[in-house]
Design an enzyme around this catalytic site. Structure first.
Site, short mmCIF file in Angstrom:
data_model
loop_
_atom_site.label_atom_id
_atom_site.label_comp_id
_atom_site.label_asym_id
_atom_site.label_seq_id
_atom_site.Cartn_x
_atom_site.Cartn_y
_atom_site.Cartn_z
N ASP A 402 0.79 -1.22 0.00
CA ASP A 402 0.00 0.00 0.00
C ASP A 402 0.83 1.28 0.00
O ASP A 402 0.29 2.36 -0.27
CB ASP A 402 -0.98 -0.01 1.17
CG ASP A 402 -2.15 -0.96 0.92
OD1 ASP A 402 -2.37 -1.32 -0.25
OD2 ASP A 402 -2.82 -1.35 1.89
N TYR A 491 -9.82 -0.95 1.75
CA TYR A 491 -9.65 -1.17 3.19
C TYR A 491 -9.41 0.12 3.95
O TYR A 491 -8.70 1.01 3.48
CB TYR A 491 -8.50 -2.15 3.46
CG TYR A 491 -8.95 -3.59 3.54
CD1 TYR A 491 -9.65 -4.06 4.64
CD2 TYR A 491 -8.71 -4.47 2.48
CE1 TYR A 491 -10.09 -5.37 4.71
CE2 TYR A 491 -9.14 -5.78 2.54
CZ TYR A 491 -9.83 -6.23 3.66
OH TYR A 491 -10.27 -7.53 3.73
#
Length: 786
Positions: A402, A491
Site C-alpha cells: 500500500d 480497506y
C-alpha cells in the site's frame, strides 16, 4: 462517611463485603443530584489542548508547500537538464514528475543537533520522475537539496538507500501504473471486450465493456499488482465487476489477460480469457465454447448494490434501547496533554515526542522520550501488504503494497465522536501533487482515553471489624492515543499509537472496509466461503510492517533473549521428590543481525537493553517487546508474486544494525519487482555485530483473514485487530504508578469501625456535560496553488 466518598467508593467497586450499607436513600439522592447539575455550571468540555514549546525544531517535518513549488520549478528548469513535460501534457514516452515528497533526514546528521549544539541538518526532497523519453525508459528517483532552494541546491540521483543493484532506477515495465501508462493499454482492452460484447451481454445479464468513457459500458474493470516480475515483462490480469461504490463485492466470472511490455502498443497483445474456471487463449476458442453451450453462468450479482452500504439496516431487527446515545469518552476537567502544533510536538504525563508525515508511510514518530530519557529515535510504518489466494487470475496473483498507492495520502477526515472521541485534538496532513499542495483536514486525532481498567490495585488483608480489608489502593489508568485512518482502495486501516502512564507504548492496527472478493465457485471453498449471491470471500493475509529504532538512553543497545527452559533438578529440602522438573531463564544476547519468529508458547522474552546502564538494583535497563493479538507473518514464503520483494513480511521480528543507507524496509515500487526487487530486505542481514550497537527492530502485525459472511458489507474492526507493546524492563527502579495522583487510598480502622479516604486532591469535576455539536459531514480536502 462523606456522601461524595460514598459515591466514589460504590462506583469504583472499592467498598465490598457483607457489611456494605444498603444502596438506599443517600445514594439515590446523590445520584439524582449528579444527574441534575445545572447546565449553567462550568462545562466539562475541555476545549483546546494547552500549548508547549518543543525543545528543538522538528527536523523530521515534511517539506512545505513553498518548498514543493520551488522544487517543482527547479526540476522543470531547462538548465537542470531533465527535459521534463508537465504531466497534464505528457505521454508515456515523455519525462515527467510522478510525485515529490520529503526525503528522510539521516540519523547521523540529526543526533548532533537534538542531543547537542550543532546546527539543524539540511533538509532534502525526493522526487520520482518517469523517464519515458530515454532510449531505455525507466523511473528514476532523485534527491533535491539543501532546501530551501538556492544556488547551492542540487538535483542528484537517489541511489544510496537502495540495495537492488539499480539504485533509484526502476525498469519501465515495473514502474507505478498511473493514468498515462494505463492509457496506452486501454485501446487494446476496449477492442478485445467490444469484440465479445455479445458473449458478455448474454452471460452477465447485459454486462458489456466498450471502454471507460463509452456510455454503453455497464461493467468496470480492475487490475492489481504486480504488473511485472523483474521488469523484463509487463502484463495485466484484469477482473470485471459491476460498477458502483460496492464493486469490490460484485465481481463477475470473467477475466482478461494482457501482455503489455514497453511503451509501443504494437507490441501489446491479448494473452487470453478466463471464465468458468477455463482458459481460452484467443477470441476464437472463447466464441466456439460459448456457441457450443460450454459456457454458462449459474450465479448472478444483485443489481441493487444497497446491500454493500454501511448504513442502517432495519431488516436485521430492533435492539432495545439502541435509540439512546451510546457511552462516550470525555476528557473531564481539561486536557492533560500539551501540544506544539507548529512543531508537531506532544507532551503527556512524562512522554515527549515529535510527529512527522510522508505521503507513502503516513504518520511517524521521532525522539520518543519518557521522563526525559530517549526510548525510541523512530517509530514508523514501513509497509501494509496483502496477499491473496484463489484459483482464478485476479486473486491468485494479487499482492498489494500500500505504500505503492501512497498510503499517507489516503489518511482523510476523521468523524468526531465515532472515529475519535468528542473533543479530540485534530491535526491536518498535507501532501503534494505537481505544483499543488493538498490538505486533508482533521486526518490525525489526539485524545486521552480511559482504558477501562485500573493501572494497579491491591486490597490488603482484613484486620477484623466490619470490612474485609485493612487497606485498599487503586490507581486510575489512562493513555494518550494518536490515531489516523487510511482508506487505501477497499480497506480502512486504523493505526493507533497508545502512550501509557507506566511508560509502555502500544502499536495497534485494525482493518475494516470491503473485501476484495472473487466470483463464487462451489468447488473452491478452500479459498473462502460464499458470502453473497455470487461472491466468494477471498482468503488473504494482511501484514503491516513497522520499524522501531530503539535508543535505550543512548545508541549502544543489545537484544536480550530470556528463554524459559525446563530442567530436571533435585533440591536438598525435598529429598523425597528426587529429581523433578523446574523451569528457569536462560539469558543470552543476539550477536549478529537476525530474522526470527516468536518462540512457541511464548517461552521467550525479548528486550532491547543497554548493557552499560543499570538501575539501582544492578539490572540492565531496557524495554521489553510484548506480543499482543495476531502478531504474524506472511503465510506463503516462496510465491512468485512475492518472492523477493516482500522479505520484510516473512518473519515476526528482525533486528539489524542501524545505517543511514537502510532507512526503509521496502521500496514504494517494489511490488512490481518480485524477482528482482529495488530494495531487498534480506540483504540487510550480513552478519554485522549487534552487541551494544545502534539497533533497529522490525516487526509485523496483521491478520490471516479467514473471510466470513460477517464481512458483509464491511469487515468489522472488533476482530480484525493486531497489536504489540513495548514495556519497561528494569528501565526503572520500580513501577511508574507511585507519582500518579488519580488514585484512591482507603484505610479501615477496626477499632473505630471507620473508613478514611485519600483522593490526593483529585475529585470528580463538578461541571455540566456540554458537548459541541458533532461534525457529521466530511471536511473537504483543500488544494492550494502557490
Amino acid at each position: 462517611m462523606h456522601l461524595r466518598f460514598l459515591y466514589l467508593a460504590y462506583t469504583a467497586g472499592l467498598v465490598v463485603g457483607s457489611a456494605l450499607p444498603p444502596l438506599g436513600y443517600e445514594r439515590r439522592v446523590f445520584l439524582e443530584a449528579l444527574s441534575k447539575r445545572q447546565a449553567s455550571g462550568e462545562s466539562c468540555y475541555s476545549g483546546d489542548a494547552p500549548q508547549v514549546k518543543a525543545p528543538k525544531s522538528n527536523v523530521w517535518a515534511p517539506i512545505s508547500a513553498q518548498d514543493n513549488l520551488d522544487v517543482w520549478t527547479l526540476l522543470h528548469d531547462p538548465a537542470t537538464g531533465l527535459n521534463l513535460t508537465k504531466p497534464d501534457d505528457a505521454t508515456v514516452t515523455d519525462n515527467y514528475v510522478y510525485w515529490i515528497d520529503t526525503l528522510h533526514t539521516n540519523k547521523s546528521a540529526v543526533l548532533p543537533y537534538i542531543d547537542g549544539d550543532s546546527p539543524a541538518p539540511a533538509k532534502y526532497a525526493r522526487a520520482i520522475i518517469f523517464e519515458g523519453g530515454k532510449a531505455n525508459p525507466d523511473s528514476q528517483e532523485y534527491m533535491i537539496g539543501p532546501l530551501p532552494v538556492s544556488e547551492s541546491t542540487t538535483v542528484q540521483k537517489l541511489d544510496y538507500i537502495y540495495n537492488g543493484g539499480r539504485g533509484g532506477s526502476v525498469p519501465f515495465n515495473a514502474r507505478s501504473v498511473d493514468g498515462i501508462k494505463s492509457s496506452v493499454v486501454t485501446p487494446l482492452i476496449t477492442s478485445a471486450m467490444s469484440n465479445i460484447s455479445d458473449i458478455t451481454a448474454a452471460l452477465f445479464d447485459g454486462g458489456v465493456y466498450f471502454g471507460p468513457t463509452d456510455d454503453r459500458t455497464t461493467l468496470t474493470m480492475t487490475s492489481g499488482t504486480p504488473v511485472s516480475l523483474d521488469g523484463s515483462q509487463g502484463f495485466r490480469n484484469i477482473l470485471f465487476r459491476l460498477p458502483g461504490s460496492g464493486s469490490y463485492l460484485s465481481p463477475i466470472d470473467f477475466y482478461l489477460l494482457v501482455d503489455c511490455p514497453g511503451t509501443d502498443p504494437s507490441h501489446h497483445s491479448i494473452k487470453g480469457y478466463v471464465t468458468n474456471s477455463k482458459f481460452y487463449p484467443d477470441e476464437a476458442s472463447l466464441r466456439a465454447a460459448f456457441e457450443s453451450g460450454e459456457i454458462s453462468e449459474t450465479y448472478f450479482q444483485p443489481e441493487d448494490e444497497s446491500w454493500t452500504d454501511v448504513d442502517y439496516k432495519p431488516e436485521l431487527g430492533v435492539r432495545a434501547l439502541e435509540d439512546q446515545f451510546s457511552p462516550q469518552s470525555i476528557e473531564l476537567g481539561g486536557k492533560r496533554y500539551k501540544v506544539d502544533p507548529e512543531a508537531q510536538y506532544v507532551e503527556y504525563m512524562g512522554w515527549g515526542f515529535y510527529l512527522s508525515y510522508s505521503r507513502t508511510l503516513g504518520i511517524m514518530f521521532y525522539d520518543v522520550k519518557f521522563k526525559g530519557e530517549r526510548i525510541l529515535y523512530e517509530l514508523s510504518l514501513q509497509e501494509a501488504m496483502a496477499q491473496y489466494a484463489g484459483n482464478q487470475p485476479k486473486a491468485s496473483n494479487t499482492v498489494y503494497h500500500d505504500t505503492y498507492y501512497s498510503f499517507g495520502t489516503d489518511m482523510a477526515t476523521l468523524v468526531e465522536g465515532y472515529d475519535c472521541p468528542f473533543g479530540s485534538t485534530f491535526w491536518n496532513v498535507s501532501f503534494h501533487e505537481q505544483n499543488l499542495t493538498t490538505v486533508n483536514q482533521d486526518a490525525i486525532c489526539i485524545f486521552e482515553k480511559d482504558t477501562g481498567v485500573p493501572l494497579s490495585r491491591h486490597r490488603y488483608g482484613s484486620s477484623g471489624g466490619n470490612y474485609p480489608f485493612s487497606k485498599l489502593g487503586v490507581v486510575k489508568d489512562s493513555a494518550l492515543v494518536i490515531r489516523a485512518i487510511a482508506t487505501v482502495g477497499n480497506y480502512d486501516y486504523m493505526l493507533s499509537f497508545n502512550y501509557n502512564l507506566d511508560g509502555s507504548l502500544e502499536v495497534e492496527v485494525r482493518a475494516s472496509g470491503f473485501l476484495q472478493s472473487s466470483f463464487y465457485y462451489p468447488d473452491q471453498k478452500k479459498f473462502g466461503p460464499r458470502i453473497a449471491p455470487a461472491t466468494q470471500g477471498s482468503l488473504h493475509d494482511h501484514i503491516v510492517s513497522f520499524k522501531a529504532d530503539f535508543d535505550i538512553i543512548d545508541t549502544a543497545n543489545s537484544f536480550e533473549v530470556s528463554d524459559l527452559v525446563v530442567v530436571n533438578q533435585s533440591q536438598p529440602w525435598f529429598p523425597e521428590l528426587g529429581e523433578f522438573e523446574q523451569f528457569e531463564m536462560n539469558i543470552s544476547y543476539l550477536e549478529t543481525e537476525k530474522r526470527f519468529n516468536w518462540a512457541p508458547n511464548a517461552k521467550a522474552m525479548y528486550a532491547i537493553v543497554n548493557q552499560n546502564k543499570t538501575n539501582v538494583w544492578g539490572e540492565k535497563r531496557g524495554y521489553r517487546v510484548v506480543p499482543g493479538k495476531s502478531n504474524l507473518h506472511l503465510s506463503v514464503l516462496n510465491s512468485p508474486w512475492s518472492l523477493k520483494n516482500s522479505e520484510m513480511a516473512k518473519y515476526h521480528l528482525a533486528v539489524t544494525r542501524q545505517h543511514d543507507t537502510e532507512p526503509y524496509g521496502n521500496s514504494v515500487q517494489n511490488v512490481n519487482l518480485p524477482l528482482a526487487p529495488q530494495q531487498d530486505f534480506s540483504k540487510f542481514f550480513d552478519d554485522e555485530s549487534i552487541l551494544q550497537e545502534d539497533l533497529v527492530l522490525w516487526f509485523n502485525l496483521g491478520m490471516h483473514h479467514f473471510t466470513r459472511a460477517e464481512d458483509i458489507p464491511v469487515t468489522l474492526y472488533t476482530e480484525a485487530v493486531s497489536n504489540i507493546m513495548f514495556a519497561p524492563q528494569n528501565f526503572f527502579d520500580r513501577a511508574q504508578d507511585g507519582d500518579l495522583l488519580n488514585r484512591r487510598w482507603i484505610k479501615y480502622n477496626a477499632t473505630t469501625d471507620e473508613l478514611t479516604f485519600d483522593a490526593y486532591g483529585v475529585e470528580l469535576p463538578n461541571c455540566a456535560i456540554d458537548i459541541p455539536e458533532p461534525v457529521y459531514g466530511i471536511s473537504p480536502t483543500v488544494n492550494e496553488e502557490l
